[in-house]
Motif scaffolding. Structure first.
Motif, PDB file in Angstrom:
ATOM      1  N   ASN A   1       0.845  -1.185   0.000  1.00 29.74           N
ATOM      2  CA  ASN A   1       0.000   0.000   0.000  1.00 29.74           C
ATOM      3  C   ASN A   1       0.888   1.245   0.000  1.00 29.74           C
ATOM      4  OD1 ASN A   1      -1.690   2.173   0.705  1.00 29.74           O
ATOM      5  ND2 ASN A   1      -3.011   0.884   1.948  1.00 29.74           N
TER       6      ASN A   1
ATOM      7  N   HIS B   1       0.316   4.195   0.685  1.00 33.41           N
ATOM      8  CA  HIS B   1       0.057   5.126   1.786  1.00 33.41           C
ATOM      9  C   HIS B   1       0.847   4.767   3.040  1.00 33.41           C
ATOM     10  CE1 HIS B   1      -2.993   6.926  -0.649  1.00 33.41           C
ATOM     11  NE2 HIS B   1      -3.776   5.853  -0.645  1.00 33.41           N
TER      12      HIS B   1
ATOM     13  N   GLN C   1       3.496   7.119   4.255  1.00 32.99           N
ATOM     14  CA  GLN C   1       3.102   8.398   4.847  1.00 32.99           C
ATOM     15  C   GLN C   1       2.966   8.324   6.374  1.00 32.99           C
ATOM     16  OE1 GLN C   1      -0.419   8.621   1.890  1.00 32.99           O
ATOM     17  NE2 GLN C   1       0.078  10.758   2.318  1.00 32.99           N
TER      18      GLN C   1
ATOM     19  N   LEU D   1      -4.799   8.554   6.549  1.00 30.60           N
ATOM     20  CA  LEU D   1      -3.800   8.387   5.492  1.00 30.60           C
ATOM     21  C   LEU D   1      -3.983   7.067   4.751  1.00 30.60           C
ATOM     22  CD1 LEU D   1      -0.672   9.757   7.380  1.00 30.60           C
ATOM     23  CD2 LEU D   1      -1.841  10.859   5.456  1.00 30.60           C
TER      24      LEU D   1
ATOM     25  N   GLY E   1      -6.652   6.945   2.218  1.00 29.02           N
ATOM     26  CA  GLY E   1      -6.470   7.807   1.056  1.00 29.02           C
ATOM     27  C   GLY E   1      -6.994   9.210   1.243  1.00 29.02           C
TER      28      GLY E   1
ATOM     29  N   GLU F   1      -6.759  13.184   3.175  1.00 23.89           N
ATOM     30  CA  GLU F   1      -5.796  14.192   3.640  1.00 23.89           C
ATOM     31  C   GLU F   1      -6.181  14.634   5.042  1.00 23.89           C
ATOM     32  OE1 GLU F   1      -4.790  18.902   2.818  1.00 23.89           O
ATOM     33  OE2 GLU F   1      -5.622  17.694   1.181  1.00 23.89           O
TER      34      GLU F   1
END
Length: 397
Positions: A2, A4, A7, A136, A139, A141
């Motif tokens: 993934n 993400h 992050q 996060l 997906g 913000e």
């Protein structure tokens, strides 16, 4: 993998372990850990006994929806605790048992976020890091809503730009707050409910500290309570998260619930049937016993009141310190960088506290956790008193 995942920030306690690495604290001072919000009071015997009595439930696959008796106990407790008429919460459609709020807070975001339309998840800053990680990985913000001394450590919804509200799909609120212990009012809830209706987002209210409060005659307001008393009796766009971890000193039981909007919970239930997270039957029976008893919770609150009184009495002449209305945290301002403060306090006094900046992000030019430390008064009162004396000695140097 993934994408993400890259992050995600290190968890606060990973950063704390790195901060302390290689330091040898004084050997003549026993370590006192006040960094993790893990209750150390004894789990009541009747909860343990209920768990043991129902170990035969280990032979059964539990259902995702949980026992009707558990859902009814939760619904009844919610109505009584938040001053709503009996039956205002439907145990069939508006309650789901979960394996602690951490699991639920994370999975809820995965279920409700539509990643196709540049979604935003608003959260208080400082915050419980699960909010950020969940956003996060879904997906979305994160938008960090600073809570500072200037706004009484409460979220200022008027400061959120219109463009952010239009993209918002979910907002987290935490009341009583972690790490500040501040409590949102009904008026603030009502303002947020109006915004949710206008812009179409869901409110996720983390209320796992509502049962730890200072004034026995003034328990913290809950989101469903505010919605119900303002006419939103279907709890539209509202979901609350509750836990037995703090209320009943049972963090290892991993038991809590979500309650609120039946339409939202119906979809979340569908997600959970695939998520593979039903609560063991023996845990459910222990949870029924816990939700049906208030005496142990009153006793628990008094233990924390005694610790706050003793801790603050020792430190009030050495620093600026205030008693929060709820939770078991002291949000202490530091006379130097918070990470340096925590590191030196450990090195000189063998007391561990959590730097405030580890619980927050830079937003609008500030990090609202900077120059604060979070102190969890979870240890026995004797250790809390000893810790206060050591912190006072450290501060007066």
């Amino acid at each position: 993998m993934n994408p993400h995942l890259s992050q995600l920030h290190p968890y606060p306690f990973e950063k704390l372990a790195t901060l302390k690495q290689g330091i040898a604290p004084p050997a003549d001072k026993a370590h006192i850990a006040l960094s993790i919000g893990e209750p150390k009071h004894a789990t009541p015997h009747f909860i343990q006994e209920a768990l043991i009595r129902h170990l035969h439930g280990l032979t059964l696959y539990p259902t995702t929806k949980g026992l009707p008796e558990l859902r009814q106990a939760i619904a009844d407790w919610t109505c009584h605790r938040f001053q709503m008429s009996t039956g205002s919460v439907d145990c069939e459609t508006q309650v789901l048992p979960v394996n602690g709020t951490r699991e639920a807070l994370f999975s809820f975001v995965q279920a409700v976020i539509d990643p196709r339309d540049r979604p935003v998840v608003i959260m208080p800053n400082p915050f419980y890091q699960i909010y950020e990680g969940a956003a996060l990985l879904a997906g979305a913000e994160p938008y960090y809503l600073n809570t500072t001394a200037e706004n009484d450590y409460l979220p200022d919804f008027d400061s959120v730009p219109e463009a952010i509200w239009r993209r918002c799909q979910l907002i987290f609120i935490c009341s009583p707050g972690n790490p500040t212990g501040t409590v949102m009012s009904q008026a603030q809830h009502v303002q947020l409910l109006a915004l949710a209706e206008k812009y179409g987002f869901i409110i996720a209210s983390d209320e796992c500290y509502t049962e730890l409060y200072d004034d026995e005659a003034n328990p913290p307001q809950g989101l469903l309570q505010s919605a119900w008393h303002s006419g939103n009796t279907a709890f539209k766009r509202c979901v609350i998260f509750q836990s037995l971890s703090k209320r009943s000193n049972a963090p290892g039981l991993r038991s809590g619930f979500v309650a609120g909007d039946a339409g939202v919970l119906g979809q979340y239930f569908k997600y959970r049937t695939y998520h593979g997270c039903p609560m063991p039957v023996s845990t459910q029976q222990a949870s029924i016993a816990a939700w049906n008893d208030e005496e142990h919770v009153k006793h628990n609150r008094q233990l924390y009141r005694d610790k706050f009184t003793a801790f603050i009495d020792i430190l009030q002449d050495a620093c600026e310190i205030s008693r929060p209305p709820a939770s078991f945290y002291v949000w202490l301002k530091t006379p130097m960088d918070d990470a340096g403060f925590a590191q030196k306090l450990f090195a000189e006094q063998n007391v561990t506290v959590l730097p405030g900046s580890y619980l927050s992000r830079d937003s609008n030019g500030i990090n609202p956790g900077a120059n604060h430390v979070r102190i969890a008064l979870v240890a026995p009162i004797e250790e809390c008193v000893e810790a206060a004396q050591r912190i006072k000695e450290f501060l007066t140097k």
